[in-house]
Design a protein around this motif. Structure first.
Motif, PDB file in Angstrom:
ATOM      1  N   GLY A  57       0.791  -1.220   0.000  1.00  0.00           N
ATOM      2  CA  GLY A  57       0.000   0.000   0.000  1.00  0.00           C
ATOM      3  C   GLY A  57       0.823   1.269   0.000  1.00  0.00           C
ATOM      4  O   GLY A  57       0.284   2.353   0.198  1.00  0.00           O
ATOM      5  N   GLY A  58       2.118   1.132  -0.187  1.00  0.00           N
ATOM      6  CA  GLY A  58       2.978   2.304  -0.243  1.00  0.00           C
ATOM      7  C   GLY A  58       3.333   2.898   1.102  1.00  0.00           C
ATOM      8  O   GLY A  58       4.035   3.904   1.183  1.00  0.00           O
ATOM      9  N   PHE A  59       2.881   2.260   2.212  1.00  0.00           N
ATOM     10  CA  PHE A  59       3.205   2.830   3.515  1.00  0.00           C
ATOM     11  C   PHE A  59       3.488   1.769   4.583  1.00  0.00           C
ATOM     12  O   PHE A  59       3.718   2.103   5.741  1.00  0.00           O
ATOM     13  N   LEU A  60       3.478   0.476   4.226  1.00  0.00           N
ATOM     14  CA  LEU A  60       3.756  -0.585   5.182  1.00  0.00           C
ATOM     15  C   LEU A  60       4.862  -1.498   4.659  1.00  0.00           C
ATOM     16  O   LEU A  60       4.982  -1.720   3.457  1.00  0.00           O
ATOM     17  N   THR A  61       5.653  -2.026   5.585  1.00  0.00           N
ATOM     18  CA  THR A  61       6.631  -3.050   5.233  1.00  0.00           C
ATOM     19  C   THR A  61       6.022  -4.429   5.465  1.00  0.00           C
ATOM     20  O   THR A  61       5.081  -4.583   6.252  1.00  0.00           O
ATOM     21  N   VAL A  62       6.564  -5.437   4.799  1.00  0.00           N
ATOM     22  CA  VAL A  62       6.100  -6.817   5.000  1.00  0.00           C
ATOM     23  C   VAL A  62       6.286  -7.208   6.461  1.00  0.00           C
ATOM     24  O   VAL A  62       5.392  -7.802   7.086  1.00  0.00           O
ATOM     25  N   LEU A  63       7.447  -6.856   7.021  1.00  0.00           N
ATOM     26  CA  LEU A  63       7.741  -7.230   8.405  1.00  0.00           C
ATOM     27  C   LEU A  63       6.777  -6.553   9.379  1.00  0.00           C
ATOM     28  O   LEU A  63       6.293  -7.181  10.325  1.00  0.00           O
ATOM     29  N   GLY A  64       6.486  -5.286   9.147  1.00  0.00           N
ATOM     30  CA  GLY A  64       5.554  -4.585  10.014  1.00  0.00           C
ATOM     31  C   GLY A  64       4.162  -5.172   9.950  1.00  0.00           C
ATOM     32  O   GLY A  64       3.482  -5.306  10.974  1.00  0.00           O
ATOM     33  N   LEU A  65       3.736  -5.576   8.767  1.00  0.00           N
ATOM     34  CA  LEU A  65       2.409  -6.165   8.611  1.00  0.00           C
ATOM     35  C   LEU A  65       2.326  -7.523   9.298  1.00  0.00           C
ATOM     36  O   LEU A  65       1.325  -7.843   9.954  1.00  0.00           O
ATOM     37  N   ILE A  66       3.382  -8.334   9.161  1.00  0.00           N
ATOM     38  CA  ILE A  66       3.404  -9.644   9.825  1.00  0.00           C
ATOM     39  C   ILE A  66       3.245  -9.466  11.332  1.00  0.00           C
ATOM     40  O   ILE A  66       2.456 -10.158  11.985  1.00  0.00           O
ATOM     41  N   THR A  67       3.995  -8.528  11.893  1.00  0.00           N
ATOM     42  CA  THR A  67       3.934  -8.290  13.332  1.00  0.00           C
ATOM     43  C   THR A  67       2.555  -7.805  13.748  1.00  0.00           C
ATOM     44  O   THR A  67       2.008  -8.238  14.769  1.00  0.00           O
ATOM     45  N   ALA A  68       1.981  -6.914  12.966  1.00  0.00           N
ATOM     46  CA  ALA A  68       0.660  -6.375  13.300  1.00  0.00           C
ATOM     47  C   ALA A  68      -0.417  -7.462  13.253  1.00  0.00           C
ATOM     48  O   ALA A  68      -1.273  -7.545  14.141  1.00  0.00           O
ATOM     49  N   LEU A  69      -0.383  -8.305  12.226  1.00  0.00           N
ATOM     50  CA  LEU A  69      -1.400  -9.348  12.090  1.00  0.00           C
ATOM     51  C   LEU A  69      -1.313 -10.388  13.203  1.00  0.00           C
ATOM     52  O   LEU A  69      -2.315 -11.001  13.575  1.00  0.00           O
ATOM     53  N   SER A  70      -0.103 -10.591  13.722  1.00  0.00           N
ATOM     54  CA  SER A  70       0.041 -11.570  14.811  1.00  0.00           C
ATOM     55  C   SER A  70      -0.749 -11.137  16.040  1.00  0.00           C
ATOM     56  O   SER A  70      -1.125 -11.957  16.871  1.00  0.00           O
ATOM     57  N   ARG A  71      -1.047  -9.823  16.161  1.00  0.00           N
ATOM     58  CA  ARG A  71      -1.813  -9.333  17.300  1.00  0.00           C
ATOM     59  C   ARG A  71      -3.287  -9.733  17.219  1.00  0.00           C
ATOM     60  O   ARG A  71      -3.974  -9.780  18.236  1.00  0.00           O
ATOM     61  N   ILE A  72      -3.769  -9.993  16.023  1.00  0.00           N
ATOM     62  CA  ILE A  72      -5.148 -10.481  15.892  1.00  0.00           C
ATOM     63  C   ILE A  72      -5.272 -11.816  16.602  1.00  0.00           C
ATOM     64  O   ILE A  72      -6.246 -12.086  17.318  1.00  0.00           O
ATOM     65  N   PHE A  73      -4.269 -12.642  16.405  1.00  0.00           N
ATOM     66  CA  PHE A  73      -4.228 -13.927  17.103  1.00  0.00           C
ATOM     67  C   PHE A  73      -4.122 -13.709  18.613  1.00  0.00           C
ATOM     68  O   PHE A  73      -4.762 -14.406  19.405  1.00  0.00           O
ATOM     69  N   ASP A  74      -3.307 -12.724  19.019  1.00  0.00           N
ATOM     70  CA  ASP A  74      -3.139 -12.409  20.429  1.00  0.00           C
ATOM     71  C   ASP A  74      -4.444 -12.000  21.090  1.00  0.00           C
ATOM     72  O   ASP A  74      -4.697 -12.308  22.252  1.00  0.00           O
ATOM     73  N   ALA A  75      -5.272 -11.287  20.347  1.00  0.00           N
ATOM     74  CA  ALA A  75      -6.533 -10.804  20.901  1.00  0.00           C
ATOM     75  C   ALA A  75      -7.411 -11.959  21.373  1.00  0.00           C
ATOM     76  O   ALA A  75      -8.261 -11.796  22.247  1.00  0.00           O
ATOM     77  N   ILE A  76      -7.203 -13.129  20.778  1.00  0.00           N
ATOM     78  CA  ILE A  76      -7.961 -14.315  21.160  1.00  0.00           C
ATOM     79  C   ILE A  76      -7.258 -15.076  22.273  1.00  0.00           C
ATOM     80  O   ILE A  76      -7.874 -15.492  23.256  1.00  0.00           O
ATOM     81  N   THR A  77      -5.944 -15.252  22.141  1.00  0.00           N
ATOM     82  CA  THR A  77      -5.219 -16.118  23.079  1.00  0.00           C
ATOM     83  C   THR A  77      -5.037 -15.504  24.453  1.00  0.00           C
ATOM     84  O   THR A  77      -5.023 -16.234  25.455  1.00  0.00           O
TER      85      THR A  77
END
Length: 457
Positions: A57-77
């Motif tokens: 999207g012109g403003f996110l890195t792959v690494l930053g997105l991976i880290t951010a998405l892992s928090r969705i899993f955290d919200a459950i666990t």
């Protein structure tokens, strides 16, 4: 359950030395390892495993997105593990078994996270990193949520809680400092084993030490010792604290993740100074530890935490000004020393007091509702920690690049002094916001509830 002795409290704190070392490895090395500098690639043999740059999207890195998405899993666990721990009927206690089951896999997963299988940019590496970062946070939750809940259960008095909070804060910073030792030792190994393995060997050694430390309290101490996370967040005093706590973890993680880049890019010093600055700050911060409990008795916890936020903000102002003033006018090492001296006292305050505040809120809530939800309260804090860390990495990897020319075949994340200036002042904003949010915490009401119960005994 009888009160713990001071020796037992120190044994309990050893567990935090373990998990904070592993957490520190992720904070300090996840970005550094997977987004190597051009110098490391050209001179030291570093490998790019994933596509660098702002390519999503012109403003996110792959690494930053991976880290951010892992928090969705955290919200459950996070609430799930907390609920399982609160409702556990295990004969060995509600918390200890979770910690034992999590220690070994957490240590192993931390190492595997840095062992991407393809020695080149590859989608398989993205899958590998995504899987193991999720597993890392799962096992971290399995250990940290029950561990933190024990603070409230083991801390029978205000003095006990402050002693435990002080001890685990000291081991937290000691663990963080251990996580930075590869800045020194990896260079010694690099000529023999190559760039990647020089760090992996350091991570393996640290993971073994961490695993032992995490297991120590589970075998040396016994925990004799539901509800919903929503009920926890209904507590009017807990909500502002959690909001401010997220800001704290953003600020701390930006410091941990950004320090190597401030050193190399803004200060124009060798990366080994990262370890020296952090070590000096940790030692100086530890010197303030004995006076923090005394200050708490005189000024209260809320005022001191707000002071800590503002002090950390000042340190970030200095970090941001490095690029503005330049190292020609003031040597980089002077900036580094100044930042560490200014940050030392705030780090002591923010490292010790927040855990004790959570224990206070949990006890007061238990008195008012008749329900013991220590696990949920500390699960919420664990989630705040990991959400703050994730947000910090997302912010850092996106902002540090500003001012550089990005493409998918090169990585210039450390090449922008402008980016580091922006990171510094954005961190100031997070710290100030944390102080503002904590202003809504009603410390008098919480402590009054606890004191009424104590007076009835």
């Amino acid at each position: 359950m009888k009160r713990l002795t001071k020796k037992q409290m120190r044994i309990f704190a050893v567990g935090q030395l373990g998990w904070s070392t592993l957490s520190g490895i992720i904070s300090a090395w996840f970005v550094t390892f997977y987004l190597p500098t051009q110098v490391d690639m050209e001179q030291n043999g570093a490998i790019q495993y994933i596509v660098p740059g702002l390519v999503i999207g012109g403003f996110l890195t792959v690494l930053g997105l991976i880290t951010a998405l892992s928090r969705i899993f955290d919200a459950i666990t996070d609430p799930w593990i907390a609920s399982l721990s609160d409702r556990s009927t295990n004969k060995r206690g509600r918390r200890i078994p979770f910690m034992q089951y999590a220690a070994v896999p957490l240590s192993i997963v931390t190492v595997l996270l840095f062992c991407a299988p393809i020695n080149a940019i590859s989608s398989w590496n993205i899958v590998w990193i995504s899987v193991f970062i999720v597993l890392f946070y799962l096992f971290m939750t399995m250990y940290c949520t029950p561990y933190n809940a024990l603070i409230s259960e083991f801390g029978k008095t205000q003095d006990d809680r402050m002693y435990i909070s002080t001890a685990i804060s000291l081991t937290f910073f000691a663990g963080t400092m251990l996580a930075y030792t590869p800045f020194v030792f990896a260079g010694m190994l690099r000529g023999s084993v190559g760039f990647a393995w020089s760090y992996r060997i350091c991570f393996i050694v640290l993971a073994v030490i961490s695993c032992i430390c995490m297991l120590v309290p589970t075998f040396c101490l016994k925990d004799n010792m539901l509800k919903s996370l929503g009920a926890t967040f209904k507590n009017k005093n807990f909500r502002p604290f959690v909001g401010s706590d997220i800001m704290y973890w953003v600020g701390l993680t930006l410091f941990q993740t950004g320090l190597p880049f401030f050193v190399k890019v803004s200060m124009k010093l060798d990366e080994s100074f990262t370890m020296y600055f952090l070590g000096g700050m940790t030692v100086l911060s530890a010197c303030f530890y004995p006076i923090v409990p005394k200050l708490v008795k005189k000024f209260g916890k809320k005022k001191l935490v707000i002071t800590g936020f503002l002090g950390l903000a000042l340190a970030y102002v200095i970090a941001g000004l490095i690029g503005v003033i330049g190292t020609d006018a003031v040597p980089g090492i002077v900036f580094g020393v100044l930042i560490c001296v200014i940050a030392a006292f705030p780090m002591a305050l923010l490292g010790i007091i927040p855990q004790s505040i959570v224990a206070d809120v949990a006890e007061a809530d238990g008195i008012e509702t008749g329900e013991n939800r220590e696990g949920m309260f500390f699960a919420a804090r664990t989630f705040a920690m990991k959400f703050g860390q994730s947000l910090a990495m997302l912010v850092f990897t996106s902002l540090a690049i500003i001012g550089t020319t990005q493409n998918t075949n090169s990585n210039d994340i450390t090449a922008s002094v402008t980016g580091m200036i922006i990171v510094g002042f954005v961190a100031v904003a997070f710290c100030v916001l944390g102080a503002i949010l904590l202003g809504f915490y009603n410390e008098k009401k919480v402590m009054s509830t606890i004191e009424k119960k104590d007076n009835k005994k």
